[in-house]
Design a protein around this motif. Structure first.
Motif, PDB file in Angstrom:
ATOM      1  N   GLY A 107       0.821  -1.204   0.000  1.00  0.00           N
ATOM      2  CA  GLY A 107       0.000   0.000   0.000  1.00  0.00           C
ATOM      3  C   GLY A 107       0.850   1.248   0.000  1.00  0.00           C
ATOM      4  N   GLY A 108       0.478   2.177   0.866  1.00  0.00           N
ATOM      5  CA  GLY A 108       1.115   3.477   0.910  1.00  0.00           C
ATOM      6  C   GLY A 108       0.055   4.557   0.881  1.00  0.00           C
ATOM      7  N   ASP A 109       0.385   5.672   0.236  1.00  0.00           N
ATOM      8  CA  ASP A 109      -0.527   6.802   0.123  1.00  0.00           C
ATOM      9  C   ASP A 109      -0.533   7.255  -1.332  1.00  0.00           C
ATOM     10  N   TYR A 110      -1.680   7.143  -2.003  1.00  0.00           N
ATOM     11  CA  TYR A 110      -1.719   7.488  -3.429  1.00  0.00           C
ATOM     12  C   TYR A 110      -1.476   8.969  -3.671  1.00  0.00           C
ATOM     13  N   VAL A 111      -1.641   9.798  -2.642  1.00  0.00           N
ATOM     14  CA  VAL A 111      -1.384  11.237  -2.794  1.00  0.00           C
ATOM     15  C   VAL A 111       0.108  11.507  -2.945  1.00  0.00           C
ATOM     16  N   THR A 112       0.940  10.664  -2.331  1.00  0.00           N
ATOM     17  CA  THR A 112       2.396  10.793  -2.429  1.00  0.00           C
ATOM     18  C   THR A 112       2.974   9.470  -2.927  1.00  0.00           C
ATOM     19  N   PRO A 113       2.776   9.152  -4.186  1.00  0.00           N
ATOM     20  CA  PRO A 113       3.153   7.821  -4.683  1.00  0.00           C
ATOM     21  C   PRO A 113       4.649   7.556  -4.710  1.00  0.00           C
ATOM     22  N   GLY A 114       5.461   8.598  -4.688  1.00  0.00           N
ATOM     23  CA  GLY A 114       6.903   8.422  -4.804  1.00  0.00           C
ATOM     24  C   GLY A 114       7.599   7.999  -3.532  1.00  0.00           C
ATOM     25  N   THR A 115       6.889   8.005  -2.412  1.00  0.00           N
ATOM     26  CA  THR A 115       7.499   7.573  -1.159  1.00  0.00           C
ATOM     27  C   THR A 115       6.466   6.855  -0.307  1.00  0.00           C
ATOM     28  N   ALA A 116       6.859   5.682   0.194  1.00  0.00           N
ATOM     29  CA  ALA A 116       5.930   4.889   1.000  1.00  0.00           C
ATOM     30  C   ALA A 116       6.718   3.997   1.952  1.00  0.00           C
ATOM     31  N   PRO A 117       7.240   4.560   3.033  1.00  0.00           N
ATOM     32  CA  PRO A 117       7.997   3.746   3.988  1.00  0.00           C
ATOM     33  C   PRO A 117       7.108   2.726   4.690  1.00  0.00           C
ATOM     34  N   ASP A 118       7.648   1.538   4.897  1.00  0.00           N
ATOM     35  CA  ASP A 118       6.967   0.455   5.629  1.00  0.00           C
ATOM     36  C   ASP A 118       5.646   0.039   4.985  1.00  0.00           C
ATOM     37  N   ALA A 119       5.514   0.210   3.678  1.00  0.00           N
ATOM     38  CA  ALA A 119       4.235  -0.048   3.009  1.00  0.00           C
ATOM     39  C   ALA A 119       4.166  -1.408   2.340  1.00  0.00           C
ATOM     40  N   ALA A 120       4.983  -2.339   2.802  1.00  0.00           N
ATOM     41  CA  ALA A 120       4.881  -3.732   2.351  1.00  0.00           C
ATOM     42  C   ALA A 120       5.138  -4.621   3.557  1.00  0.00           C
ATOM     43  N   ALA A 121       4.314  -5.642   3.720  1.00  0.00           N
ATOM     44  CA  ALA A 121       4.437  -6.514   4.884  1.00  0.00           C
ATOM     45  C   ALA A 121       4.068  -7.940   4.507  1.00  0.00           C
ATOM     46  N   VAL A 122       4.525  -8.895   5.321  1.00  0.00           N
ATOM     47  CA  VAL A 122       4.251 -10.305   5.071  1.00  0.00           C
ATOM     48  C   VAL A 122       3.679 -10.953   6.326  1.00  0.00           C
ATOM     49  N   SER A 123       2.895 -11.996   6.103  1.00  0.00           N
ATOM     50  CA  SER A 123       2.348 -12.805   7.188  1.00  0.00           C
ATOM     51  C   SER A 123       2.576 -14.271   6.866  1.00  0.00           C
ATOM     52  N   ARG A 124       2.915 -15.043   7.884  1.00  0.00           N
ATOM     53  CA  ARG A 124       3.103 -16.483   7.704  1.00  0.00           C
ATOM     54  C   ARG A 124       2.132 -17.290   8.565  1.00  0.00           C
ATOM     55  N   ASP A 125       1.153 -16.613   9.153  1.00  0.00           N
ATOM     56  CA  ASP A 125       0.209 -17.313  10.020  1.00  0.00           C
ATOM     57  C   ASP A 125      -1.237 -16.937   9.712  1.00  0.00           C
ATOM     58  N   GLY A 126      -1.510 -16.747   8.443  1.00  0.00           N
ATOM     59  CA  GLY A 126      -2.884 -16.472   8.034  1.00  0.00           C
ATOM     60  C   GLY A 126      -3.371 -15.079   8.330  1.00  0.00           C
ATOM     61  N   GLY A 127      -2.457 -14.135   8.545  1.00  0.00           N
ATOM     62  CA  GLY A 127      -2.849 -12.757   8.786  1.00  0.00           C
ATOM     63  C   GLY A 127      -2.960 -12.376  10.248  1.00  0.00           C
ATOM     64  N   ARG A 128      -2.575 -13.287  11.157  1.00  0.00           N
ATOM     65  CA  ARG A 128      -2.634 -12.954  12.583  1.00  0.00           C
ATOM     66  C   ARG A 128      -1.537 -11.976  12.969  1.00  0.00           C
ATOM     67  N   HIS A 129      -0.373 -12.084  12.308  1.00  0.00           N
ATOM     68  CA  HIS A 129       0.750 -11.190  12.573  1.00  0.00           C
ATOM     69  C   HIS A 129       1.351 -10.752  11.244  1.00  0.00           C
ATOM     70  N   TRP A 130       1.848  -9.517  11.211  1.00  0.00           N
ATOM     71  CA  TRP A 130       2.432  -8.956  10.002  1.00  0.00           C
ATOM     72  C   TRP A 130       3.788  -8.340  10.319  1.00  0.00           C
ATOM     73  N   THR A 131       4.761  -8.542   9.415  1.00  0.00           N
ATOM     74  CA  THR A 131       6.106  -8.015   9.570  1.00  0.00           C
ATOM     75  C   THR A 131       6.462  -7.189   8.344  1.00  0.00           C
ATOM     76  N   VAL A 132       7.023  -6.009   8.560  1.00  0.00           N
ATOM     77  CA  VAL A 132       7.417  -5.148   7.444  1.00  0.00           C
ATOM     78  C   VAL A 132       8.510  -5.825   6.627  1.00  0.00           C
ATOM     79  N   ALA A 133       8.425  -5.704   5.310  1.00  0.00           N
ATOM     80  CA  ALA A 133       9.433  -6.274   4.420  1.00  0.00           C
ATOM     81  C   ALA A 133      10.812  -5.691   4.737  1.00  0.00           C
ATOM     82  N   LYS A 134      11.842  -6.538   4.607  1.00  0.00           N
ATOM     83  CA  LYS A 134      13.199  -6.078   4.889  1.00  0.00           C
ATOM     84  C   LYS A 134      13.691  -5.091   3.840  1.00  0.00           C
ATOM     85  N   ARG A 135      13.363  -5.340   2.587  1.00  0.00           N
ATOM     86  CA  ARG A 135      13.653  -4.382   1.517  1.00  0.00           C
ATOM     87  C   ARG A 135      12.379  -4.235   0.707  1.00  0.00           C
ATOM     88  N   GLU A 136      11.735  -3.104   0.871  1.00  0.00           N
ATOM     89  CA  GLU A 136      10.406  -2.887   0.306  1.00  0.00           C
ATOM     90  C   GLU A 136      10.478  -2.090  -0.989  1.00  0.00           C
TER      91      GLU A 136
END
Length: 344
Positions: free
Chosen positions: A249-278
């Motif tokens: 995701g991110g913010d469509y108003v500022t498409p050129g920058t989106a820190p921490d806007a990608a994440a992964v889950s390995r337990d069906g969405g119970r927990h989410w971790t920010v991507a190491k290199r997004e």
């Protein structure tokens, strides 16, 4: 965005880029197709490497049966003033498409003859409802998501392949946060894997993921580290099975920058971790291509991950809104100005 062409060589290079695709040597490139349309396609439903559907602005629905060499306009004429934002397809003949908007502008159309004829299967009669996306658990059972009505997100369901729809009770739905909603950006704010379904949000104090393990009757909700705001949050989800998920995701108003806007889950969405290199920029669509490979797209480019969404690499700079892949790994992307491409 306007590109400043300084030499005739640069012009030629851009023309070649538009017609042959773009790659940075990581093994992936988009091959643009000639759609003959200027619509913006946020709804995308590939069936195979040769068959795909796309739905977008001005009531436009396109279908190809020859791998994108030709596209036929097959949209319902009565929807010409509406905005399609999602489409789900089961074959070259059977598809279900969603238009968005308040009140009666939110509609669902179905076709079983390749778009020659369409049936209006649902028209929203609640002025407070706004439907964002659709998913199918199998060929018969499907769900559609509306922004909160009376403080809770609303689920619409079908048990007959999209021919009829019923509003589900909200007793099994957690309360929405103030200002929380889903993004109708790529038809992937609501996704499923078997009987499991998930939808993602933004707009409120926290970007959250709602999960159902009983076909959309009851839901649990989890906060994520993806930043949220008035126009920010999770725009797209992808689950390759009931456990492994990616959110972008991110913010469509500022498409050129989106820190921490990608994440992964390995337990069906119970927990989410920010991507190491997004991706580092706003992304409106994400899809799994294989067990470990995923693609993300947005108006500033496309990225590929070879480790399940933990790290991402840019491989294209063109604008796309949606990306989708078949179970065999045939991937397509769509976006503004009639852009539809195949991954090669």
């Amino acid at each position: 965005m306007t590109l400043h062409r300084k030499t005739s060589i640069a012009v030629l290079a851009l023309v070649l880029l538009a017609t042959t695709g773009f790659t940075t040597g990581h093994g992936s490139s988009w091959q643009l197709t000639d759609t003959g349309s200027t619509a913006r396609f946020r709804g995308l439903a590939p069936v195979s490497a040769t068959v795909a559907w796309a739905a977008g602005s001005a009531g436009t629905v396109l279908r190809t049966v020859d791998g994108g060499r030709t596209w036929a306009p097959v949209g319902p004429p009565e929807a010409a003033a509406l905005e399609f934002r999602d489409i789900e397809a089961f074959s070259a003949r059977h598809a279900v498409a969603l238009t968005i908007g308040n009140g009666p502008d939110s509609r669902i159309y179905t076709t079983t003859d390749g778009g020659a004829t369409w049936t209006e299967a649902f028209r929203n009669d609640d002025p407070a409802a706004f439907y964002d996306c659709v998913t199918f658990l199998d060929r018969r059972h499907g769900l559609a998501l509306s922004d909160p009505v009376g403080g809770r997100f609303r689920i619409l369901a079908t048990r007959d392949g999209g021919r009829t729809w019923q509003v589900r009770p909200t007793t099994g739905m957690p309360d929405a946060l103030p200002g929380e909603f889903a993004f109708a950006a790529s038809g992937t704010c609501l996704v499923s894997a078997g009987r499991h379904a998930w939808f993602a949000t933004g707009g409120g104090a926290t970007a959250r993921v709602f999960a159902s393990r009983d076909g959309g009757w009851t839901w649990t909700v989890t906060g994520t580290p993806v930043p949220s705001g008035a126009s920010a949050g999770i725009y797209s989800l992808a689950f390759r099975d009931p456990r492994h998920g990616i959110a972008v995701g991110g913010d469509y108003v500022t498409p050129g920058t989106a820190p921490d806007a990608a994440a992964v889950s390995r337990d069906g969405g119970r927990h989410w971790t920010v991507a190491k290199r997004e991706p580092g920029e706003y992304r409106s669509g994400v899809a799994w291509r294989s067990r470990h490979t995923a693609l993300a797209v947005g108006p500033t480019g496309s990225d590929v991950s070879y480790d399940g969404g933990v790290t991402w690499r840019r491989f294209d700079t063109g604008s796309f809104d949606a990306v989708a892949c078949t179970s065999s790994g045939a991937c397509w992307a769509s976006g503004e100005k009639g852009r539809i491409a195949r991954l090669r």
